[in-house]
Design an enzyme around this catalytic site. Structure first.
Site, PDB file in Angstrom:
ATOM      1  N   CYS A 115       0.846  -1.190   0.000  1.00 33.71           N
ATOM      2  CA  CYS A 115       0.000   0.000   0.000  1.00 33.71           C
ATOM      3  C   CYS A 115       0.883   1.243   0.000  1.00 33.71           C
ATOM      4  CB  CYS A 115      -0.898  -0.027   1.242  1.00 33.71           C
ATOM      5  SG  CYS A 115      -1.648   1.550   1.657  1.00 33.71           S
ATOM      6  N   GLU A 116       0.668   2.137  -0.937  1.00 31.43           N
ATOM      7  CA  GLU A 116       1.523   3.312  -1.051  1.00 31.43           C
ATOM      8  C   GLU A 116       1.278   4.332   0.061  1.00 31.43           C
ATOM      9  OE1 GLU A 116      -0.880   6.183  -4.169  1.00 31.43           O
ATOM     10  OE2 GLU A 116       0.510   4.715  -4.984  1.00 31.43           O
ATOM     11  N   HIS A 117       0.209   4.179   0.823  1.00 34.29           N
ATOM     12  CA  HIS A 117      -0.101   5.148   1.875  1.00 34.29           C
ATOM     13  C   HIS A 117       0.643   4.847   3.174  1.00 34.29           C
ATOM     14  CE1 HIS A 117      -4.073   5.495  -0.494  1.00 34.29           C
ATOM     15  NE2 HIS A 117      -3.221   6.401  -0.914  1.00 34.29           N
ATOM     16  N   HIS A 118       0.845   3.549   3.483  1.00 36.30           N
ATOM     17  CA  HIS A 118       1.489   3.192   4.741  1.00 36.30           C
ATOM     18  C   HIS A 118       2.661   2.234   4.560  1.00 36.30           C
ATOM     19  CE1 HIS A 118      -2.773   4.188   5.809  1.00 36.30           C
ATOM     20  NE2 HIS A 118      -2.158   4.889   6.738  1.00 36.30           N
ATOM     21  N   GLN A 156      -5.109  -0.645  -4.663  1.00 39.83           N
ATOM     22  CA  GLN A 156      -5.694  -1.798  -5.349  1.00 39.83           C
ATOM     23  C   GLN A 156      -6.471  -1.389  -6.588  1.00 39.83           C
ATOM     24  OE1 GLN A 156      -7.655  -4.614  -2.761  1.00 39.83           O
ATOM     25  NE2 GLN A 156      -8.976  -5.368  -4.403  1.00 39.83           N
ATOM     26  N   HIS A 184      -5.973  -6.025   3.347  1.00 35.98           N
ATOM     27  CA  HIS A 184      -5.040  -4.915   3.537  1.00 35.98           C
ATOM     28  C   HIS A 184      -4.626  -4.835   5.005  1.00 35.98           C
ATOM     29  CE1 HIS A 184      -5.697  -2.726  -0.423  1.00 35.98           C
ATOM     30  NE2 HIS A 184      -6.590  -3.703  -0.445  1.00 35.98           N
ATOM     31  N   CYS A 186      -3.078  -2.517   6.394  1.00 31.02           N
ATOM     32  CA  CYS A 186      -3.263  -1.168   6.933  1.00 31.02           C
ATOM     33  C   CYS A 186      -4.639  -1.022   7.582  1.00 31.02           C
ATOM     34  CB  CYS A 186      -3.060  -0.112   5.851  1.00 31.02           C
ATOM     35  SG  CYS A 186      -4.165  -0.247   4.436  1.00 31.02           S
TER      36      CYS A 186
END
Length: 229
Positions: A115-118, A156, A184, A186
């Site tokens: 996941c590019e956010h976390h 995703q 996920h 996250c």
């Protein structure tokens, strides 16, 4: 064992024995020396990981963490290898003229992404379908396409779309359908902390988008379990 293994077998043995990026095991070299070898020309990733370890209250120089910065560097290099994949080499000419116009489906393709956010993993399975227009793609290439895009920092929704768009662009079929189901971390490990939650995304092109019965056939195939499952 003293007999020399064939080269291709030895390669497998070495991959099992050695973590990706590590030098071959040398028993006469201390473990700390093996762990402290830097990966990369400047050590910037390793230095950043040391800073993170110190920031969260750890001691980067304690025994268990001595090799962690280098291992993290190797890990991220491996998990983001998709950025460096040449799409032409993935396909490698494996497009064949075949007089076949019914739906082709490859499902239960396991994938792992970040996941590019976390920078936490999300993972699950992909189902990819297309309707040929006189050309088919070698079977092993579809999982490789999924892998190429999964081994990047992702969301995703974009991953699903990239797989479908790539297949449409290289094969020019009558239609493409892609469905991804993933868990996920996250969501499971932090934030709302809801383990067991599954996210489903889809992207359809061509006949899969314009014809309800084609899309329905695709979804029916996904619901059907393989023999012995």
């Amino acid at each position: 064992m003293t007999s020399r293994l064939p080269e291709h077998v030895q390669k497998i043995v070495t991959e099992i024995e050695t973590e990706i990026g590590e030098p071959p095991f040398a028993p006469d070299r201390p473990a700390d020396a093996r762990a402290s070898q830097q990966v990369g020309p400047d050590g910037r990733v390793e230095a950043a990981v040391r800073e993170i370890l110190a920031e969260i209250g750890e001691d980067p120089d304690r025994q268990g963490l001595l090799g962690t910065p280098e291992r993290v560097h190797r890990m991220y290099t491996e998990l983001t290898a998709g950025y460096h994949v040449d799409p032409e080499r993935v396909i490698n000419g494996a497009i064949f003229d075949v007089d076949y116009s019914e739906m082709v489906i490859v499902k239960d393709i396991a994938f792992y992404s970040l996941c590019e956010h976390h920078l936490l993993p999300f993972f699950g399975t992909a189902a990819v379908a297309y309707i040929p227009s006189g050309r088919v793609l070698g079977l092993s290439k579809i999982p490789r396409i999924v892998e190429m895009y999964a081994r990047r920092l992702q969301v995703q929704e974009r991953l699903t779309q990239q797989i479908a768009d790539f297949l449409m662009g290289c094969l020019h079929p009558k239609g493409v359908g892609v469905v991804l189901e993933a868990t996920h971390l996250c969501m499971a490990m932090r934030g709302v902390e809801k383990p067991g939650t599954v996210m489903t995304t889809s992207h359809v092109l061509g006949l899969f988008r314009s014809r309800d019965n084609t899309r329905a056939e695709f979804l029916a195939h996904l619901a059907r379990r393989p023999p012995g499952a």
